[in-house]
Every structure is written in structure tokens, then in C-alpha cells.
Enzyme design. Structure first.
Site, PDB file in Angstrom:
ATOM      1  N   ASP A  76     -12.999 -12.075   4.106  1.00  0.00           N
ATOM      2  CA  ASP A  76     -13.266 -10.672   3.814  1.00  0.00           C
ATOM      3  C   ASP A  76     -13.653 -10.462   2.357  1.00  0.00           C
ATOM      4  O   ASP A  76     -14.443  -9.567   2.045  1.00  0.00           O
ATOM      5  CB  ASP A  76     -12.035  -9.829   4.154  1.00  0.00           C
ATOM      6  N   GLY A  77     -13.106 -11.279   1.450  1.00  0.00           N
ATOM      7  CA  GLY A  77     -13.468 -11.149   0.045  1.00  0.00           C
ATOM      8  C   GLY A  77     -14.949 -11.409  -0.190  1.00  0.00           C
ATOM      9  O   GLY A  77     -15.599 -10.697  -0.967  1.00  0.00           O
ATOM     10  N   GLU A 151     -10.418   0.154   0.070  1.00  0.00           N
ATOM     11  CA  GLU A 151      -9.423   1.034  -0.528  1.00  0.00           C
ATOM     12  C   GLU A 151      -9.573   1.135  -2.039  1.00  0.00           C
ATOM     13  O   GLU A 151     -10.164   0.258  -2.692  1.00  0.00           O
ATOM     14  CB  GLU A 151      -8.005   0.546  -0.212  1.00  0.00           C
ATOM     15  N   ASP A 180       5.675   1.324  -6.940  1.00  0.00           N
ATOM     16  CA  ASP A 180       4.898   0.188  -7.422  1.00  0.00           C
ATOM     17  C   ASP A 180       3.409   0.490  -7.362  1.00  0.00           C
ATOM     18  O   ASP A 180       2.606  -0.209  -7.983  1.00  0.00           O
ATOM     19  CB  ASP A 180       5.195  -1.055  -6.595  1.00  0.00           C
ATOM     20  N   PHE A 195      -2.462  -1.820   5.226  1.00  0.00           N
ATOM     21  CA  PHE A 195      -1.641  -2.395   6.289  1.00  0.00           C
ATOM     22  C   PHE A 195      -0.428  -3.105   5.700  1.00  0.00           C
ATOM     23  O   PHE A 195       0.693  -2.956   6.177  1.00  0.00           O
ATOM     24  CB  PHE A 195      -2.489  -3.376   7.103  1.00  0.00           C
TER      25      PHE A 195
END
Length: 335
Positions: A76-77, A151, A180, A195
Site C-alpha cells: 500500500d505504501g 488519512e 496520543d 483501523f
């Protein structure tokens, strides 16, 4: 007219370079023109020697707008890096997963040859994936603007210090807490960082924005799903001197001092993904996460009345046990 396919791979990995060489050879053998970036071709030739098939060089021999498809070999990167290249241009991405989960990828490494054949026969469809615009304000001045397919993640800059934030939806404050971080995601990103933060999985065709806090110290810090037309904002509060950092798709970052404000809205520019199968998203979830489905029996069988389910009027309860017919059949077979 020549049909060109841009092949993008992570040339820092042996497996990716082998897959890229194979993909180019198979594309050429199928009558398509493989295209590579100058750096990628240089890396492949340095590793394997001269390639045994002709390729064109992006921006030297051919413009990106003249490419029919981008075949991305990696996880995915790698696909997120490719999305930076094609966003705003009507060129779809087709991912071949060489990583682990690979939610954005359409096929697996073992299916590379078949994937090339599907591309050659135009046996693919294109779907649009929603993206978000991300703007950073400091002391009323816009200091940065970016975007994300997955995101926008706001995280604490120091491991030992949580950040204090207040969230906002459509110009109204919602709640504040120490945490955080917080993830503002698209439906595509619901299976990524959001997720891991405990957010809901949202089907890609659902139009929505997600808010998922990360380790929040608050009674009300639940993941939220809001309208795609909403304007989300997160402010770093000044009651402490803790610094934050904004990451867009884990690739583009902006430092966030106390008082910084991050705004997120739906972008007008989606990213196009090529699909070579009509696999429903539920089946993708099962395959990628290896979800247990043992014991599933499927929908009720259709009736014989023209292929339609026959309507049966409800019967009054006689007081006897209502055992499902399939359970009776199973019991008889067991005996």
C-alpha cells in the site's frame, strides 16, 4: 494506436525489481508498451544488465497523460506514492500486492501474468476513491496545504508527552481531551491507520469522513462517522507546551505547535483505482484479514415459483418448538 502502461515498483527490493522486469516483458509480449521512470530503468539495468525488451521513459518519450494505466508493484505504501503521481490526471492505478495486507492492491504477485492479460483485453473497470484536502493554520495564517487518500493523522511529537486537542465539526466544538493523536480518514483509509486506532471499517462506496482518536484520556472519545460534506477541524490546545505533527498518508508531514489548527474537507480530486474483478468488499475483508467464516450456510435457496422466493403467510404459534428445517435435516443426516 499504442497502448502504454506505466510500471512502478519499489526498486530498493529484490522481489519488486524481479516483478517489474517480468511485468514489462509480459506487457511487451501482449502488444502493450511498457513505460518506466528514468530512475527505475537505471536501477533495473544496474541490477540485471540491459533489458531484453524495449521500454519508453516517462516524461522523455511519453507524457503521463498519454499512459492508459499505471501498474504498481508493491504494498500500500508504494500505491500511495503512485497516487501522488497520478492525482488530478485521469490515469487509474492497478496495484499488484507484494506486501502484507495490501488493501489497495487488486491482485497478488502469483497472478501477475493473468493481470497483464486482463489489462491487455481491457477487462478492468475504474472506480473513484474519495480524497481529503488538509489545511494547517497557525495564528490565523495558512502555513501548509496537502491532501490524503487514506488519512490525515495528528500525532504527539514527543513520546513522553501527550497532546491536548479539541475537535470541531462544521464550525462547532465537539470535545477536548489529551491523547496520543487523532486520525481523520476517508472510507479507503478506514482499513489503514484508522483501523489500527479502533475506528470502524467503512465500505469504499460509502461517502463519509471518519474521526478516530488514538489512546484518548476521556470518557467520550468514540470513533465517529460524519457527513462527507462536513468540515472537520482539530486544534492543538495551548494549556500545555506539547507539540504535535501532522502526517498525510504517512508521507507528508507538518509540525504543529500549540495553537495550530488542522482543517479537513472532502477534496474535489479523487484517485482512480482499476479493478479487474467484481469481488465484493466483504470478500476482500475475509481474504485480507483471513476472517473465520466456517459454518456459513449462505442465503436461503430460491423457490421454484419462477425463480422467486414463494411468499408464505405467517402461521399462528402452536406452542411447539419451532426447529428450523435445516437443523432437522442436519440431525437426520447425523443419525
Amino acid at each position: 494506436m499504442n497502448r502504454r502502461v506505466l510500471v512502478l515498483a519499489h526498486t530498493g527490493r529484490e522481489e519488486s525489481m524481479i516483478a517489474a522486469r517480468e511485468a514489462c516483458a509480459q506487457l511487451h509480449g501482449s502488444g502493450l508498451v511498457p513505460v518506466m521512470t528514468a530512475q527505475q530503468q537505471k536501477d533495473l539495468e544496474s541490477h540485471f544488465g540491459s533489458l531484453d525488451h524495449p521500454t519508453e521513459i516517462l516524461e522523455t518519450d511519453v507524457a503521463l497523460a498519454d499512459v492508459e494505466l499505471v501498474m504498481v508493484l508493491g504494498g500500500d505504501g508504494t500505491i500511495l506514492r503512485a497516487a501522488e503521481l497520478v492525482r488530478g490526471i485521469d490515469v487509474p492505478l492497478l496495484g499488484v500486492n507484494l506486501g502484507h495486507v495490501g488493501f489497495l492492491a487488486e491482485s497478488e504477485r502469483a497472478d501477475l501474468a493473468q493481470t497483464v492479460q486482463w489489462v491487455a483485453s481491457r477487462s478492468y473497470s475504474v472506480e473513484e476513491r474519495m480524497t481529503i484536502d488538509v489545511t494547517v493554520w497557525i495564528q490565523g495564517r495558512k502555513v501548509a496545504h496537502s491532501w490524503a487518500l487514506n488519512e490525515a493523522a495528528i500525532e504527539k511529537a514527543s513520546r513522553e508527552r501527550m497532546i491536548e486537542i479539541v475537535t470541531e465539526v462544521d464550525g462547532k466544538p465537539l470535545t477536548s481531551y489529551g491523547c496520543d493523536g487523532i486520525v481523520l480518514a476517508t472510507p479507503t483509509g478506514s482499513t489503514a491507520y484508522a483501523f489500527s486506532a479502533g475506528g470502524p471499517v467503512v465500505w469504499p462506496e460509502v461517502e463519509a469522513l471518519l474521526i478516530a482518536p488514538i489512546s484518548a484520556h476521556a470518557l467520550f472519545a468514540r470513533p465517529l462517522v460524519v457527513s462527507p460534506h462536513s468540515r472537520l477541524a482539530v486544534e492543538i490546545l495551548t494549556r500545555t507546551d506539547a507539540q504535535g505533527v501532522l502526517w498525510c498518508d504517512g508521507r507528508r508531514s507538518v509540525d504543529l505547535p500549540p495553537g495550530a489548527r488542522v482543517e479537513v474537507t472532502r477534496s474535489a480530486q479523487p484517485v482512480q483505482l482499476a479493478r479487474i474483478s467484481a469481488t465484493p468488499f466483504s470478500a476482500r475483508l475475509v481474504r485480507k484479514f483471513e476472517l473465520p467464516i466456517h459454518g456459513w450456510r449462505g442465503p436461503a435457496p430460491l423457490g421454484t415459483n419462477g425463480g422467486q422466493v414463494k411468499e408464505v403467510p405467517p402461521q399462528p404459534w402452536s406452542g411447539k418448538s419451532l426447529t428450523p428445517r435445516w437443523a432437522e435435516t442436519r440431525k437426520e443426516s447425523d443419525e
